[in-house]
Scaffold this active site. Sequence first.
Site, short mmCIF file in Angstrom:
data_model
loop_
_atom_site.label_atom_id
_atom_site.label_comp_id
_atom_site.label_asym_id
_atom_site.label_seq_id
_atom_site.Cartn_x
_atom_site.Cartn_y
_atom_site.Cartn_z
N GLN A 93 0.83 -1.22 0.00
CA GLN A 93 0.00 0.00 0.00
C GLN A 93 0.86 1.26 0.00
O GLN A 93 0.50 2.27 -0.61
CB GLN A 93 -0.92 -0.01 1.24
N ASN A 121 -16.94 -6.33 -6.51
CA ASN A 121 -16.87 -4.95 -6.94
C ASN A 121 -15.89 -4.66 -8.06
O ASN A 121 -16.20 -3.96 -9.02
CB ASN A 121 -16.34 -4.20 -5.70
N LYS A 170 1.84 1.77 -3.58
CA LYS A 170 0.64 2.04 -4.37
C LYS A 170 0.18 3.48 -4.14
O LYS A 170 -0.08 4.23 -5.08
CB LYS A 170 -0.46 1.06 -3.95
N SER A 218 -10.37 7.05 -2.95
CA SER A 218 -10.42 7.27 -1.49
C SER A 218 -9.70 8.58 -1.14
O SER A 218 -10.17 9.35 -0.31
CB SER A 218 -9.71 6.13 -0.75
N ASP A 249 -11.88 -3.36 2.25
CA ASP A 249 -11.10 -4.31 1.47
C ASP A 249 -11.98 -5.57 1.45
O ASP A 249 -13.20 -5.45 1.68
CB ASP A 249 -9.72 -4.55 2.12
N LYS A 263 -2.62 -0.95 6.53
CA LYS A 263 -3.62 -1.99 6.30
C LYS A 263 -4.07 -2.51 7.65
O LYS A 263 -3.34 -2.41 8.64
CB LYS A 263 -3.02 -3.14 5.49
N1 GLU Z 1 -8.33 -1.85 -0.06
C1 GLU Z 1 -8.11 -1.03 -1.22
C2 GLU Z 1 -6.70 -1.20 -1.73
O1 GLU Z 1 -6.18 -2.29 -1.68
C3 GLU Z 1 -8.52 0.41 -0.97
C4 GLU Z 1 -7.81 1.08 0.15
C5 GLU Z 1 -8.37 2.47 0.45
O2 GLU Z 1 -9.27 2.94 -0.24
O3 GLU Z 1 -7.85 3.08 1.40
O4 GLU Z 1 -6.04 -0.31 -2.22
#
Ligand code: GLU
Length: 448
Positions: free
Chosen positions: A111, A241, A114, A380, A166, A126
Site C-alpha cells: 500500500q 466490486n 501504491k 479514497s 477491502d 492496512k
Molecule cells: N483496499 C483497497 C486497496 O487495496 C482500498 C484502500 C483504500 O481505499 O484506502 O487499495
Amino acid sequence: MNAYITRVLESVKAKNPDEPEFQQAVEEVLTSLEPVIAKHPEYEQAAILERMVEPERLVEFRVVWTDDEGKTQVNRGYRIQFNGAIGPFKGGLRFSDKVNLSVLKFLGFEQTFKNSLTTLPMGGAKGGSDFDPHGKSDAEIMRFCQAFMTELYRHIGPNLDVPAGDLGVGGREIGYMFGQYRRIRGNFENGVLTGKDLKFGGSLLRPEATGFGTLYYIEEVFRHLGESVQGKTFVLSGYGNVTWGAITKIVELGGIPVTISGHNGYVYDPDGITTKEKIDYLLEMRASKNANVKMYAEKFGCEFHEGEKPWCVKADVCIPAATQNEVVLADAEKIVANGTKYYFEAANMPTTAEAQAYLVANGLIVGPAKAVNAGGVAVSGLEMSQNSMRYGWTAAEVDARLHSIMAAIVSSSIDAAERYGLGFDLIRGANIAGFEKVAEAMLKQGLF
Ligand code: GLU
C-alpha cells in the site's frame, strides 16, 4: 544482486520467518530497486530499506462481541501503520478468516508504494480481523464493527490514519464503523474513513473506482503500444466490486469479457458479459444471500466449470481480480499456451512469484497490482479531499481525476524503468517510481 539489498532481504526473512506473503512482497520490490540503490549510496547510508521494511507502528487487539445466540465471541483485530512519510496512513480493512499478520504486512507494505504512485498525499497502512463475515446476520455484523471500532478509534483520525474497505468490508461495514467512531468521539469527523455512503460524505464513483481505474490503466498502456481495448476478449476472475467495475468499463470501451469466477468454479459466457441485463445481474447475484457464480450460468444458459479457475480460457487479456495467489505456475503455463499477450493484476498479489516470472519470461506485458488497482485508493484520496473541503465533486469530475491519475501512474512507471535502463518494464517501473517519492521524503525528514 546488490550486497545491501541481499542483506536487507536476508534480515527480513530472519526477522519474519513465518510470513511468506510479506517476504514475497518485499523481495519483489527490493529486487526491482537494484539500479536505484547502485546509483544512490545515500539510501544505504540512511538505512532507508531497513526502515521501509519495518512498520512504523503495528497494533494488535482483542475484539469481543455477542452473536445472535447470546454467546460471547472473540476475534483478533489489527492495524499496521507501515509508512507515514508522505501523508496520513491510508489503506483498507480486511475481514476474513484468512487474515493473519503476514497477509496484512504484505498488504500494508504494498500500500505504501501504491499510494505513492497515485500522486496523492497518502502513507501506507492496512488492517482488519480474522472475523469471517460469511453467514453472519446484519445485527452480528453491526455488533462486530462496533466492537472493532471501540478499540481502533484511538489509533486513527483524519490527519493520522484513514481506513477504508477491502475484502469483507464494504459500504455497510464502513457505515457501522463510522457510526461508532462518531459516537465515541462526539464529533462529525467523516474524513476518518473512506468508502462511506454518499449521504455522509462518500465520493461518487468510489464503488466503481478500482475496476474503472484498471481499465484506464490498460487503455493508457495500450496507447503506448498502439493497441486498443476495442474488440479484445478478456478473461476475468472474481465477481465482486472490482470485477463488476472492470467488466462495465471493458464493455463501454468495446471489449468482450467472457468469464467470472467464485470460490467454487468459473462461468464461461462465449457471447460475452456485455448486455446491461447481464452486468446488472452481477450486482444482484453478489447481493443475494447465498451468492454463487453458478447462478449466472443457470440464468443465462452458459457453462459453469465446477472447481476450476478461468485461466484455461483463451483470451487477449487476463485480469485476475479475486484474491492473492490465484494464479500459480500451472495457470501461467495455460495463459502462455493460449497466446494471451496482456496480463493486468487487479487483485492484490494474485500471482505467485514463479508464475509472474514465467509470464514475463514468455513476453507477456504484465501490469502489477500496486499500479493497476490503485484507482480504488486514489478515489479514497479524492474522498478525503472532498471531506476536507466539505464539498462534493460530480461523478464526471471524480472520473476525470481518476483518469488522469491512472495515466500518470502508467507514465511514471514507464519513465522510471527507462531512466534506469530497464526498457519497457511496468513492474520494476512501478516499484521504482513508488519508492523514489517515499525514500526522498524520508531522507528529508531525518531519522524516523
Ligand atoms: N483496499 C483497497 C486497496 O487495496 C482500498 C484502500 C483504500 O481505499 O484506502 O487499495
